[in-house]
Design a protein around this motif. Sequence first.
Motif, PDB file in Angstrom:
ATOM      1  N   GLY A  95       0.727  -1.252   0.021  1.00 54.14           N
ATOM      2  CA  GLY A  95      -0.093  -0.034  -0.017  1.00 54.14           C
ATOM      3  C   GLY A  95       0.803   1.246  -0.072  1.00 54.14           C
ATOM      4  O   GLY A  95       1.900   1.323   0.575  1.00 54.14           O
ATOM      5  N   THR A  96       0.550   2.395  -0.570  1.00 52.28           N
ATOM      6  CA  THR A  96       0.929   3.538  -0.840  1.00 52.28           C
ATOM      7  C   THR A  96       0.475   4.539  -0.066  1.00 52.28           C
ATOM      8  O   THR A  96       0.863   5.686   0.205  1.00 52.28           O
ATOM      9  CB  THR A  96       1.053   3.906  -2.187  1.00 52.28           C
ATOM     10  OG1 THR A  96      -0.307   4.210  -2.716  1.00 52.28           O
ATOM     11  CG2 THR A  96       1.675   3.042  -3.078  1.00 52.28           C
ATOM     12  N   GLY A  97      -0.883   4.386   0.519  1.00 52.29           N
ATOM     13  CA  GLY A  97      -1.444   5.278   1.281  1.00 52.29           C
ATOM     14  C   GLY A  97      -2.340   6.394   0.656  1.00 52.29           C
ATOM     15  O   GLY A  97      -2.741   7.207   1.179  1.00 52.29           O
ATOM     16  N   SER A  98      -2.332   6.174  -0.683  1.00 52.27           N
ATOM     17  CA  SER A  98      -3.076   7.238  -1.654  1.00 52.27           C
ATOM     18  C   SER A  98      -4.328   6.926  -1.557  1.00 52.27           C
ATOM     19  O   SER A  98      -4.819   5.791  -1.160  1.00 52.27           O
ATOM     20  CB  SER A  98      -2.213   7.214  -2.868  1.00 52.27           C
ATOM     21  OG  SER A  98      -2.357   6.020  -3.409  1.00 52.27           O
ATOM     22  N   ALA A  99      -5.206   7.765  -2.000  1.00 50.47           N
ATOM     23  CA  ALA A  99      -6.736   7.814  -2.245  1.00 50.47           C
ATOM     24  C   ALA A  99      -7.165   6.953  -3.185  1.00 50.47           C
ATOM     25  O   ALA A  99      -6.564   6.616  -4.318  1.00 50.47           O
ATOM     26  CB  ALA A  99      -7.368   8.995  -2.451  1.00 50.47           C
ATOM     27  N   PHE A 100      -8.031   5.937  -2.854  1.00 49.57           N
ATOM     28  CA  PHE A 100      -8.529   4.814  -3.837  1.00 49.57           C
ATOM     29  C   PHE A 100      -9.784   4.735  -3.652  1.00 49.57           C
ATOM     30  O   PHE A 100     -10.738   4.566  -2.645  1.00 49.57           O
ATOM     31  CB  PHE A 100      -7.814   3.688  -3.429  1.00 49.57           C
ATOM     32  CG  PHE A 100      -7.988   2.417  -4.614  1.00 49.57           C
ATOM     33  CD1 PHE A 100      -6.905   1.991  -5.589  1.00 49.57           C
ATOM     34  CD2 PHE A 100      -9.259   1.893  -4.872  1.00 49.57           C
ATOM     35  CE1 PHE A 100      -6.871   1.349  -6.526  1.00 49.57           C
ATOM     36  CE2 PHE A 100      -9.353   0.844  -5.931  1.00 49.57           C
ATOM     37  CZ  PHE A 100      -8.321   0.811  -6.646  1.00 49.57           C
ATOM     38  N   THR A 101     -10.722   5.137  -5.097  1.00 45.48           N
ATOM     39  CA  THR A 101     -12.283   5.274  -5.159  1.00 45.48           C
ATOM     40  C   THR A 101     -12.904   4.729  -6.070  1.00 45.48           C
ATOM     41  O   THR A 101     -11.988   4.626  -7.272  1.00 45.48           O
ATOM     42  CB  THR A 101     -12.602   6.352  -5.061  1.00 45.48           C
ATOM     43  OG1 THR A 101     -12.129   7.317  -3.884  1.00 45.48           O
ATOM     44  CG2 THR A 101     -14.242   6.537  -4.775  1.00 45.48           C
ATOM     45  N   VAL A 102     -13.622   3.481  -6.065  1.00 45.29           N
ATOM     46  CA  VAL A 102     -14.317   3.017  -7.137  1.00 45.29           C
ATOM     47  C   VAL A 102     -15.617   3.240  -7.262  1.00 45.29           C
ATOM     48  O   VAL A 102     -16.550   3.435  -6.088  1.00 45.29           O
ATOM     49  CB  VAL A 102     -14.253   1.264  -6.864  1.00 45.29           C
ATOM     50  CG1 VAL A 102     -15.153   0.672  -8.072  1.00 45.29           C
ATOM     51  CG2 VAL A 102     -12.855   0.903  -7.212  1.00 45.29           C
ATOM     52  N   ASP A 103     -16.412   3.849  -8.200  1.00 49.27           N
ATOM     53  CA  ASP A 103     -17.816   4.109  -8.227  1.00 49.27           C
ATOM     54  C   ASP A 103     -18.274   3.221  -9.339  1.00 49.27           C
ATOM     55  O   ASP A 103     -17.787   3.404 -10.415  1.00 49.27           O
ATOM     56  CB  ASP A 103     -17.996   5.344  -8.485  1.00 49.27           C
ATOM     57  CG  ASP A 103     -19.480   5.797  -8.214  1.00 49.27           C
ATOM     58  OD1 ASP A 103     -20.215   5.065  -7.280  1.00 49.27           O
ATOM     59  OD2 ASP A 103     -19.952   7.015  -8.712  1.00 49.27           O
ATOM     60  N   ILE A 104     -19.354   2.455  -9.098  1.00 43.57           N
ATOM     61  CA  ILE A 104     -20.174   1.423 -10.016  1.00 43.57           C
ATOM     62  C   ILE A 104     -21.316   2.049 -10.542  1.00 43.57           C
ATOM     63  O   ILE A 104     -21.985   2.560 -10.164  1.00 43.57           O
ATOM     64  CB  ILE A 104     -20.072  -0.074  -9.271  1.00 43.57           C
ATOM     65  CG1 ILE A 104     -20.461  -1.029 -10.387  1.00 43.57           C
ATOM     66  CG2 ILE A 104     -21.192   0.145  -8.399  1.00 43.57           C
ATOM     67  CD1 ILE A 104     -20.559  -2.344  -9.662  1.00 43.57           C
TER      68      ILE A 104
END
Length: 479
Positions: A95-104
């Motif tokens: 993990g890099t700690g950056s934001a991660f978002t999925v919208d379906i």
Amino acid sequence: TSYRLVEMEISPQIESSVEHVSSSSSLGLLLPTDVPETLSRNLIAGWDRNGGIVKVYRSQMKKGNESVSFGPFIESATISLSDGSEGNVSDSSGGTGSAFTVDIGADGEVFAVSYRSRIKIYASYLHQAKDKQLRIEEEGFAAGSSFDPAAEADAAKTLVASDPESFLGSAAVAAANSSDALPASGLWNQRGPTLVGDDDPAIRGFGSSIGYSPSGPHFLSRIVVGSDSGHVRIYRSKWLNGTILEWQRLDGGLLDPDPDSNPGKAVVAMAGSGVRFAVSYPSLGKVSLYRFIDEENIDETSSRPNIEFIDEIYSKNGGDDMFGQSLSLDIFANFLVVGAKGYVRAYWLQASSSSLAGFELAPAGDKIFGEESDGEEFGSIVASGRVPLHNSGCVTCPFILDKQRIAISSPAYDNGRGRVLLYQYNEDEKSWRPLVSPIESEAAGEGMAHAVRISPGMGSVATSSSFGEVRAFEILPLM
């Protein structure tokens, strides 16, 4: 009616990371299949490990006379975001700690993912085939050409069958072989170019919040993108020569912050139908609702805006309570859920003669507060369904609040054990009532409720922890 939670098996099990990761998960609608009385659903899960990974899981459900038999979620595809390739990727942490978002999308066959200030949209082969059919019927695309859904599906199966383990994963191949059929939806492709917020050097954290709908007017996708610097970008899909998908910018800089201002992070949410969207600035305690101006053809050089303001709401405490730190909308943005520090409040859109737009956001019930052990992170993520559960799922019927559902995250609960709370609105009591027992982690520090999503039909919920664990539940009536 009383309800219970039934946890669904995910195969292969998603192993937790030894380090904190940013994770996200989404659920699609139950959709009919070619097999009579059988429905399917996709679960999309992603993590900021190994350069960014998204996994697609599919579950089949057989309808019976008195109940529904739920099959496990079987891994059907793995997508690496580092180079856009598809195939099996190691699950080792990184993990890099950056934001991660999925919208379906509502059908679960298309999704947008934001990672490292880049946004990509992926669609299954079946979604692309259906989209092509709609464009032929609606816009006269490729006049004189024919569209054969069966042939498209057969072509997808042929591609998948050429290297099934790369496209589907070994678990899905084993399941598919048992029925001598390979699901065409195992093949996913990126749609259009990667979105990058590089038009203004002042933009920071592009894509820290996204809202996506693949089914806007004229069958064109729309995506609204928030950032840590307060900039908001809006795009619409556009077909060049009927064959090449591009992204056309719609906002015209209207939602850019003033050069001398510092509004903080911009949080966004999109209505499932792609007709309205919301933008919040938690440090200002402000939430605004907009609608798209329905134009089939857009001149990007025109001074006419392509969006229109509807209404906005403010916190009485200004930005002290981070009002708007999370947002969720239903299919037409008739229902809005706003998360703040330690509480959540819902609103619904009603007609108003005093508003220029003809509508205003009115409170839907009282605030929902967390307990002392939930801390200020209660409400850091909120979720609601995008498809009406009321009126037998009638999309065109007037919106009513009764039986509307909300999921609320509380990752700090009980020394970081974390939990998800689910509420349902009771029209008779004009209040929000607990729907089922909370979803909780088994041990302190696991950080359950890092991300939460209710399925569009509000019959299931998915959540992930700060260590990457993903869990999915069906909400069923007590027998």
